[in-house]
Design an enzyme around this catalytic site. Structure first.
Site, short mmCIF file in Angstrom:
data_model
loop_
_atom_site.label_atom_id
_atom_site.label_comp_id
_atom_site.label_asym_id
_atom_site.label_seq_id
_atom_site.Cartn_x
_atom_site.Cartn_y
_atom_site.Cartn_z
N HIS A 1 3.17 14.43 0.71
CA HIS A 1 2.57 15.74 0.41
C HIS A 1 3.66 16.79 0.51
O HIS A 1 4.67 16.61 1.20
CB HIS A 1 1.45 16.08 1.39
CG HIS A 1 0.25 15.19 1.28
ND1 HIS A 1 -0.56 15.18 0.17
CD2 HIS A 1 -0.28 14.28 2.14
CE1 HIS A 1 -1.54 14.31 0.35
NE2 HIS A 1 -1.39 13.74 1.54
N ASN B 1 -5.23 5.84 -7.17
CA ASN B 1 -5.83 7.18 -7.15
C ASN B 1 -4.86 8.26 -7.63
O ASN B 1 -4.52 9.20 -6.92
CB ASN B 1 -6.39 7.52 -5.76
CG ASN B 1 -5.34 7.43 -4.65
OD1 ASN B 1 -4.30 6.80 -4.82
ND2 ASN B 1 -5.63 8.04 -3.53
N ASP C 1 -8.71 2.97 -3.09
CA ASP C 1 -8.14 3.53 -1.87
C ASP C 1 -8.17 5.06 -1.88
O ASP C 1 -7.83 5.70 -2.87
CB ASP C 1 -6.69 3.08 -1.68
CG ASP C 1 -6.09 3.71 -0.43
OD1 ASP C 1 -6.70 3.56 0.64
OD2 ASP C 1 -5.07 4.40 -0.54
N HIS D 1 0.83 -1.20 0.00
CA HIS D 1 0.00 0.00 0.00
C HIS D 1 0.87 1.26 0.00
O HIS D 1 1.24 1.78 1.05
CB HIS D 1 -0.90 -0.02 1.25
CG HIS D 1 -1.95 1.05 1.27
ND1 HIS D 1 -3.07 0.94 2.04
CD2 HIS D 1 -2.05 2.24 0.63
CE1 HIS D 1 -3.82 2.03 1.88
NE2 HIS D 1 -3.21 2.83 1.03
N ASP E 1 1.04 2.77 3.79
CA ASP E 1 0.18 3.83 3.25
C ASP E 1 1.03 5.08 3.00
O ASP E 1 0.60 6.20 3.30
CB ASP E 1 -1.00 4.12 4.17
CG ASP E 1 -2.03 5.04 3.53
OD1 ASP E 1 -1.99 5.24 2.30
OD2 ASP E 1 -2.89 5.58 4.28
N HIS F 1 -5.49 -0.03 6.23
CA HIS F 1 -5.07 0.88 7.32
C HIS F 1 -6.07 0.93 8.49
O HIS F 1 -6.68 1.94 8.78
CB HIS F 1 -4.78 2.28 6.79
CG HIS F 1 -5.73 2.80 5.75
ND1 HIS F 1 -7.09 2.72 5.85
CD2 HIS F 1 -5.50 3.44 4.58
CE1 HIS F 1 -7.67 3.26 4.80
NE2 HIS F 1 -6.71 3.71 4.01
#
Length: 421
Positions: A306, A92, A149, A58, A302, A229
């Site tokens: 950013h 995504n 996801d 992930h 996960d 998660h």
């Protein structure tokens, strides 16, 4: 190459002994207490653990569409630095991986990197939760699983049909379990910390309601269903119960959910904001108990990069998510192995052979004839994360002392990361 004197830990076989490993042509040629061959490169692993290359089911490499946060190349570098030789990217992106053209382009570019990068495809077109993708065509084009996801599937019948189709194709389907009907401000647990911040956050029932539904759908569909998660102790109880009923459920725990609680938001602000949010100490302890008893069979990061600018926004506006590839193993050692919750072989099981089995990958084990994928690490070395191979640095663990340091990552017999100067 001969890897000498390391403590070889292979969860697939239960091996945990000091062994030498001979690598030839990218494969494990021989494992024995002592190997001596002329003209071989010697990698001295005395005092180190030699495990199978880590597998993360992930990750978000943000490529295509958001490459100012991360791209396939920097994601691969961060993976290697963290000991990962195999990762699975989420769908995504922009454009969404909901068609064979986007999938093939991503896989073609990923094939040029030093580690093994697989791609999950979306369940629904444009992640809208309404129109199902062509699962068969995407699987034939290389998709290893399916997930929307980041966005939950709110239509139960649509979700059930997707599970049944995934079961026919014998691929996992992974679900993001957060019902937005219960949530006002995402990324922060609704509780004492959100109250202190003067906002209404995301209560655990938002996760639990969908987990309860999807455990039942998993039981009826026969699919390999991954609850992503996981953050709530109640969710773990639900999964434990439905596993006993025969559902083919799998659960991910992230290092941040077994390491931190909602209190981290007060200390780290947006760097501790993620979906689903960090919850209470009771939830954290139940996640650890679920890892210990096998209810939770996967540890996945996960990894969600950013930019600094995005994470500098007010807490209700900043995006959720943290990077995780470069600190994952150390957090497992620091917060699970050192306190005695898991053995080293149990930790590595959830980061190697279990992910490989779920996704039908021929990796995650140290045995003769297998691909020569290894993470070699010092289980006792302390270090402080300061700089990252990732493009992003959004982590609440920066500056924290951790135990367990990756020294080498080897993929297909090639050293793709070395900490040895």
């Amino acid at each position: 190459m001969i890897i000498k004197h390391g403590l070889v830990v292979d969860p697939a076989s239960g091996l945990s002994e000091h062994m030498d490993i001979l690598v030839k042509n990218g494969k494990i040629a021989r494992i024995a207490p002592e190997i001596s061959e002329d003209s071989e490169e010697i990698l001295e692993a005395g005092g180190l653990v030699v495990g199978p290359g880590l597998i993360d089911t992930h990750v978000h490499f943000r490529d295509p569409g958001f490459t100012y946060k991360e791209d396939i190349h920097t994601g691969a570098k961060a993976s290697a630095k963290g000991g990962f030789t195999t990762v699975i990217c989420m769908a995504n992106t922009s454009p969404t991986v909901d068609n064979t053209d986007t999938l093939k382009d991503t896989l073609a570019r990923a094939s040029k990197e030093d580690i093994r990068i697989f791609q999950a495809a979306a369940i629904s077109r444009s992640l809208k939760g309404r129109d199902e993708v062509d699962m068969l065509a995407l699987k034939e084009a290389g998709a290893c699983g399916f997930t929307d996801d980041g966005i939950p599937l709110l239509n139960a019948e649509f979700c059930y049909q997707a599970m049944k189709n995934a079961a026919k194709l014998n691929v996992p389907i992974s679900l993001h379990e957060e019902d937005p009907a219960f949530i006002r401000n995402n990324g922060i647990n609704h509780g004492k910390v959100s109250d202190a911040l003067g906002i209404y956050g995301s209560p655990s029932i938002a996760e639990e309601a969908l987990v309860a539904r999807d455990c039942l759908l998993a039981l009826r569909s026969g699919a390999d269903v991954v609850i992503q998660h996981i953050s709530s102790g109640v969710s773990i109880d639900l999964i434990r119960t439905y596993k006993k009923l025969g559902a083919k459920l799998h659960a991910e725990a992230t290092p941040h959910h077994f390491s931190l609680t909602e209190d981290a938001v007060l200390e780290h602000g947006t760097l501790a904001k993620m979906n689903p949010p960090l919850r209470t100490e009771n939830d954290r302890q139940q996640i650890i108990a679920g890892l210990a008893d096998g209810t939770i069979d996967l540890i996945a990061t996960d990894h969600a990069p950013h930019s600094t600018e995005e994470k500098s926004k007010p807490i209700t506006e900043a995006p959720s998510g943290i990077i995780g590839l470069e600190t994952s193993l150390a957090l497992g050692i620091t917060n699970l192995v050192k306190p005695g919750y898991l053995t080293m072989i149990q930790l590595l099981e959830k980061m190697t052979v279990n992910p490989a089995k779920l996704y039908h990958l021929p990796y995650g084990t140290i045995q003769e004839g297998a691909d020569a994928d290894f993470v070699i690490f010092d289980p006792d070395e302390t270090w402080i994360p300061k700089e990252y191979a990732s493009k992003s640095s959004n982590s609440p663990f920066t500056g924290e002392e951790l135990t367990g340091k990756v020294k080498y990552t080897i993929c297909g017999g090639n050293v793709v990361y070395s900490d040895i100067k």
